[in-house]
Design a protein around this motif. Sequence first.
Motif, PDB file in Angstrom:
ATOM      1  N   GLY A   1       9.019   2.225 -12.113  1.00  0.00           N
ATOM      2  CA  GLY A   1       9.318   0.820 -12.400  1.00  0.00           C
ATOM      3  C   GLY A   1       9.856   0.061 -11.214  1.00  0.00           C
ATOM      4  N   HIS A   2      10.768   0.686 -10.464  1.00  0.00           N
ATOM      5  CA  HIS A   2      11.346  -0.008  -9.317  1.00  0.00           C
ATOM      6  C   HIS A   2      10.284  -0.306  -8.272  1.00  0.00           C
ATOM      7  CE1 HIS A   2      15.418   0.325 -10.762  1.00  0.00           C
ATOM      8  NE2 HIS A   2      15.272   1.629 -10.957  1.00  0.00           N
ATOM      9  N   GLY A   3       9.373   0.662  -8.066  1.00  0.00           N
ATOM     10  CA  GLY A   3       8.326   0.442  -7.064  1.00  0.00           C
ATOM     11  C   GLY A   3       7.402  -0.692  -7.443  1.00  0.00           C
ATOM     12  N   LEU A   4       6.959  -0.721  -8.701  1.00  0.00           N
ATOM     13  CA  LEU A   4       6.069  -1.801  -9.135  1.00  0.00           C
ATOM     14  C   LEU A   4       6.801  -3.137  -9.133  1.00  0.00           C
ATOM     15  CD1 LEU A   4       4.204  -0.031 -12.090  1.00  0.00           C
ATOM     16  CD2 LEU A   4       3.417  -0.381  -9.742  1.00  0.00           C
ATOM     17  N   THR A   5       8.088  -3.134  -9.473  1.00  0.00           N
ATOM     18  CA  THR A   5       8.864  -4.370  -9.391  1.00  0.00           C
ATOM     19  C   THR A   5       8.956  -4.860  -7.955  1.00  0.00           C
ATOM     20  OG1 THR A   5      10.159  -3.754 -11.342  1.00  0.00           O
ATOM     21  CG2 THR A   5      11.099  -5.419  -9.869  1.00  0.00           C
ATOM     22  N   GLY A   6       9.168  -3.929  -7.031  1.00  0.00           N
ATOM     23  CA  GLY A   6       9.211  -4.302  -5.623  1.00  0.00           C
ATOM     24  C   GLY A   6       7.895  -4.887  -5.141  1.00  0.00           C
ATOM     25  N   ILE A   7       6.782  -4.336  -5.613  1.00  0.00           N
ATOM     26  CA  ILE A   7       5.470  -4.870  -5.234  1.00  0.00           C
ATOM     27  C   ILE A   7       5.323  -6.302  -5.733  1.00  0.00           C
ATOM     28  CG2 ILE A   7       2.992  -4.664  -5.693  1.00  0.00           C
ATOM     29  CD1 ILE A   7       3.339  -1.632  -5.624  1.00  0.00           C
ATOM     30  N   ARG A   8       5.718  -6.542  -6.960  1.00  0.00           N
ATOM     31  CA  ARG A   8       5.620  -7.899  -7.505  1.00  0.00           C
ATOM     32  C   ARG A   8       6.521  -8.866  -6.732  1.00  0.00           C
ATOM     33  NH1 ARG A   8       6.023  -4.773 -12.411  1.00  0.00           N
ATOM     34  NH2 ARG A   8       3.987  -4.604 -13.432  1.00  0.00           N
TER      35      ARG A   8
ATOM     36  N   VAL B   1       0.843  -1.201   0.000  1.00  0.00           N
ATOM     37  CA  VAL B   1       0.000   0.000   0.000  1.00  0.00           C
ATOM     38  C   VAL B   1       0.875   1.247   0.000  1.00  0.00           C
ATOM     39  CG1 VAL B   1      -1.707   1.295   1.319  1.00  0.00           C
ATOM     40  CG2 VAL B   1      -1.910  -1.191   1.122  1.00  0.00           C
ATOM     41  N   GLN B   2       1.925   1.252   0.780  1.00  0.00           N
ATOM     42  CA  GLN B   2       2.814   2.410   0.856  1.00  0.00           C
ATOM     43  C   GLN B   2       3.427   2.718  -0.504  1.00  0.00           C
ATOM     44  OE1 GLN B   2       6.645   1.923   2.897  1.00  0.00           O
ATOM     45  NE2 GLN B   2       6.183   3.777   4.073  1.00  0.00           N
ATOM     46  N   GLU B   3       3.934   1.682  -1.190  1.00  0.00           N
ATOM     47  CA  GLU B   3       4.561   1.914  -2.483  1.00  0.00           C
ATOM     48  C   GLU B   3       3.542   2.342  -3.528  1.00  0.00           C
ATOM     49  OE1 GLU B   3       7.085   2.640  -5.286  1.00  0.00           O
ATOM     50  OE2 GLU B   3       7.674   2.156  -3.227  1.00  0.00           O
ATOM     51  N   ALA B   4       2.362   1.737  -3.507  1.00  0.00           N
ATOM     52  CA  ALA B   4       1.326   2.134  -4.467  1.00  0.00           C
ATOM     53  C   ALA B   4       0.922   3.594  -4.248  1.00  0.00           C
ATOM     54  CB  ALA B   4       0.116   1.215  -4.329  1.00  0.00           C
ATOM     55  N   LEU B   5       0.769   4.021  -3.002  1.00  0.00           N
ATOM     56  CA  LEU B   5       0.424   5.419  -2.720  1.00  0.00           C
ATOM     57  C   LEU B   5       1.566   6.359  -3.108  1.00  0.00           C
ATOM     58  CD1 LEU B   5      -1.363   5.041   0.725  1.00  0.00           C
ATOM     59  CD2 LEU B   5      -2.410   5.456  -1.504  1.00  0.00           C
ATOM     60  N   THR B   6       2.801   5.908  -2.938  1.00  0.00           N
ATOM     61  CA  THR B   6       3.936   6.728  -3.366  1.00  0.00           C
ATOM     62  C   THR B   6       3.882   6.983  -4.858  1.00  0.00           C
ATOM     63  OG1 THR B   6       5.302   5.846  -1.578  1.00  0.00           O
ATOM     64  CG2 THR B   6       6.453   6.853  -3.427  1.00  0.00           C
ATOM     65  N   ASN B   7       3.565   5.956  -5.630  1.00  0.00           N
ATOM     66  CA  ASN B   7       3.435   6.131  -7.077  1.00  0.00           C
ATOM     67  C   ASN B   7       2.294   7.077  -7.415  1.00  0.00           C
ATOM     68  OD1 ASN B   7       5.590   4.454  -7.684  1.00  0.00           O
ATOM     69  ND2 ASN B   7       4.313   2.624  -7.865  1.00  0.00           N
TER      70      ASN B   7
ATOM     71  N   SER C   1      -6.265  -9.910  -0.602  1.00  0.00           N
ATOM     72  CA  SER C   1      -6.026  -9.094  -1.793  1.00  0.00           C
ATOM     73  C   SER C   1      -5.939  -7.623  -1.392  1.00  0.00           C
ATOM     74  CB  SER C   1      -7.147  -9.282  -2.824  1.00  0.00           C
ATOM     75  OG  SER C   1      -7.195 -10.630  -3.269  1.00  0.00           O
ATOM     76  N   VAL C   2      -4.987  -6.930  -1.991  1.00  0.00           N
ATOM     77  CA  VAL C   2      -4.770  -5.511  -1.743  1.00  0.00           C
ATOM     78  C   VAL C   2      -4.990  -4.774  -3.056  1.00  0.00           C
ATOM     79  CG1 VAL C   2      -3.157  -3.782  -0.889  1.00  0.00           C
ATOM     80  CG2 VAL C   2      -3.006  -6.131  -0.047  1.00  0.00           C
ATOM     81  N   THR C   3      -5.872  -3.770  -3.046  1.00  0.00           N
ATOM     82  CA  THR C   3      -6.165  -3.003  -4.249  1.00  0.00           C
ATOM     83  C   THR C   3      -6.016  -1.524  -3.947  1.00  0.00           C
ATOM     84  OG1 THR C   3      -7.752  -4.685  -4.971  1.00  0.00           O
ATOM     85  CG2 THR C   3      -7.864  -2.534  -6.052  1.00  0.00           C
ATOM     86  N   VAL C   4      -5.259  -0.838  -4.783  1.00  0.00           N
ATOM     87  CA  VAL C   4      -5.105   0.619  -4.693  1.00  0.00           C
ATOM     88  C   VAL C   4      -5.467   1.181  -6.061  1.00  0.00           C
ATOM     89  CG1 VAL C   4      -3.538   2.524  -4.232  1.00  0.00           C
ATOM     90  CG2 VAL C   4      -3.293   0.388  -2.954  1.00  0.00           C
ATOM     91  N   ARG C   5      -6.594   1.912  -6.111  1.00  0.00           N
ATOM     92  CA  ARG C   5      -7.098   2.449  -7.384  1.00  0.00           C
ATOM     93  C   ARG C   5      -7.194   3.968  -7.267  1.00  0.00           C
ATOM     94  NH1 ARG C   5     -11.523   0.029  -7.357  1.00  0.00           N
ATOM     95  NH2 ARG C   5     -10.953  -1.786  -8.633  1.00  0.00           N
ATOM     96  N   ASP C   6      -6.740   4.669  -8.303  1.00  0.00           N
ATOM     97  CA  ASP C   6      -6.826   6.136  -8.307  1.00  0.00           C
ATOM     98  C   ASP C   6      -7.462   6.590  -9.605  1.00  0.00           C
ATOM     99  OD1 ASP C   6      -4.643   7.043 -10.380  1.00  0.00           O
ATOM    100  OD2 ASP C   6      -3.635   5.532  -9.140  1.00  0.00           O
ATOM    101  N   ASP C   7      -7.825   7.871  -9.660  1.00  0.00           N
ATOM    102  CA  ASP C   7      -8.449   8.426 -10.865  1.00  0.00           C
ATOM    103  C   ASP C   7      -7.467   9.274 -11.659  1.00  0.00           C
ATOM    104  OD1 ASP C   7      -8.131  10.549  -9.184  1.00  0.00           O
ATOM    105  OD2 ASP C   7     -10.216  11.250  -9.281  1.00  0.00           O
ATOM    106  N   GLY C   8      -6.175   9.044 -11.443  1.00  0.00           N
ATOM    107  CA  GLY C   8      -5.166   9.814 -12.149  1.00  0.00           C
ATOM    108  C   GLY C   8      -4.771   9.173 -13.461  1.00  0.00           C
ATOM    109  N   ARG C   9      -3.624   9.600 -13.934  1.00  0.00           N
ATOM    110  CA  ARG C   9      -3.177   9.132 -15.250  1.00  0.00           C
ATOM    111  C   ARG C   9      -2.222   7.949 -15.163  1.00  0.00           C
ATOM    112  NH1 ARG C   9      -0.415  14.085 -14.485  1.00  0.00           N
ATOM    113  NH2 ARG C   9       1.844  13.812 -14.164  1.00  0.00           N
ATOM    114  N   GLY C  10      -1.818   7.572 -13.946  1.00  0.00           N
ATOM    115  CA  GLY C  10      -0.910   6.445 -13.798  1.00  0.00           C
ATOM    116  C   GLY C  10       0.512   6.842 -14.128  1.00  0.00           C
ATOM    117  N   PRO C  11       1.448   5.896 -14.162  1.00  0.00           N
ATOM    118  CA  PRO C  11       2.836   6.201 -14.497  1.00  0.00           C
ATOM    119  C   PRO C  11       2.934   6.839 -15.871  1.00  0.00           C
ATOM    120  CG  PRO C  11       2.669   4.008 -13.566  1.00  0.00           C
ATOM    121  CD  PRO C  11       1.269   4.477 -13.798  1.00  0.00           C
ATOM    122  N   ALA C  12       3.846   7.814 -15.981  1.00  0.00           N
ATOM    123  CA  ALA C  12       3.954   8.554 -17.232  1.00  0.00           C
ATOM    124  C   ALA C  12       4.631   7.757 -18.327  1.00  0.00           C
ATOM    125  CB  ALA C  12       4.727   9.860 -16.997  1.00  0.00           C
TER     126      ALA C  12
END
Length: 363
Positions: A321-328, A276-282, A304-315
């Motif tokens: 990339g490192h954060g999402l890799t760490g989550i995986r 959750v921390q890394e997803a919120l950081t992104n 299951s952990v879900t973090v959903r936002d209404d933004g544009r996501g990674p540019a």
Amino acid sequence: MPFVLPREPGLPPVGWGSYAMTTLGVVPLVWRRRWPVPVLAAVVLVGLVYRTALDGPGQPLPYAVLLAFYTVALRCSARVRAVVGAVALVVLCYAVGLNSGTARELFFTGFCAATAYTLGRLQFTRHAYTAAVEDRAAQLERANRIEAEQAAARERARIAREMHDILSHAVSIMVVQAEAGPVAVRRAPERAEAAFEAISETGRDAMVQLRRMLGVLREDGPAGAVPAPREPQPDVAGLPALLERVRRGGPVVSYARHGAVRPLPAPLETTVYRIVQEALTNVVRHADAATVDVSLEYGASEVSVTVRDDGRGPAGPGTGGHGLTGIRERAAAHGGSAVAGPAPGGGFEVRATLVVSPREVGS
């Protein structure tokens, strides 16, 4: 001893020829390990010549021949041993015939030769066993060294993930709050005060977590060093405070739990918190989102952990990339998986599923 004790009356005294031939029958044993068969042939030949050509003192046992025969049994292959054994049997019968020619002497001499051969094979077995034990010990040492190196690499990767999560989250929140501070000072001074408080609190929390991690690394330091503080790792109970710090940065964050809410194993709760921390950081760094929904869904054998936002996501592909890799990697460490991508209806979604083993459920 036959050369020291006086000979029986009527026998000629010991001459230099007897001394020379006896010495010649022993000296080749120096090279018996390198050339066992030629050395055996040499000492047998010298013994036969001494027996037939000289009337010198005899030995009660052919010591040099027995030692050479022992070396053949120890160091030669089965084929060579078979050939040498057949030739030795012929020579043995011939030598006994030159002496007394009795079955008693033949049996005794054959028994001595068989004993020397048996001792050679037993010593060969002992050497082989010792070599196998040493090889096994070397293999275990190599395996232990490789295992230690792999464990160190895994620990370095874990520490790198922890450092990344702590610093990335804290710095992102502090940067967002600092950027919003000047605007808030002019338009809403009370919000500026809250922003500065959020920066201070985020910095202190990051320092506490870093101090704890670095303290663990110093536990094996010199004697007398201050022991590392023993504090629990963050868990699901710390999510509300984490979400509150993110709310001060701008986006509206909601939090919900579904299913049979229950305590999880400590390592699993820490993983949920870090994901959750890394997803919120992104979200804070890249998404430019106005709202964020965080949800935990408790299943019978997974969470299951879900973090959903209404933004544009990674540019871009490299962003976050490192954060999402760490989550995986964290999800894979608990037998689960993680996916990240555009959410249905817009926005961006990170979803991780972690497996709770039956043993952990029972505990």
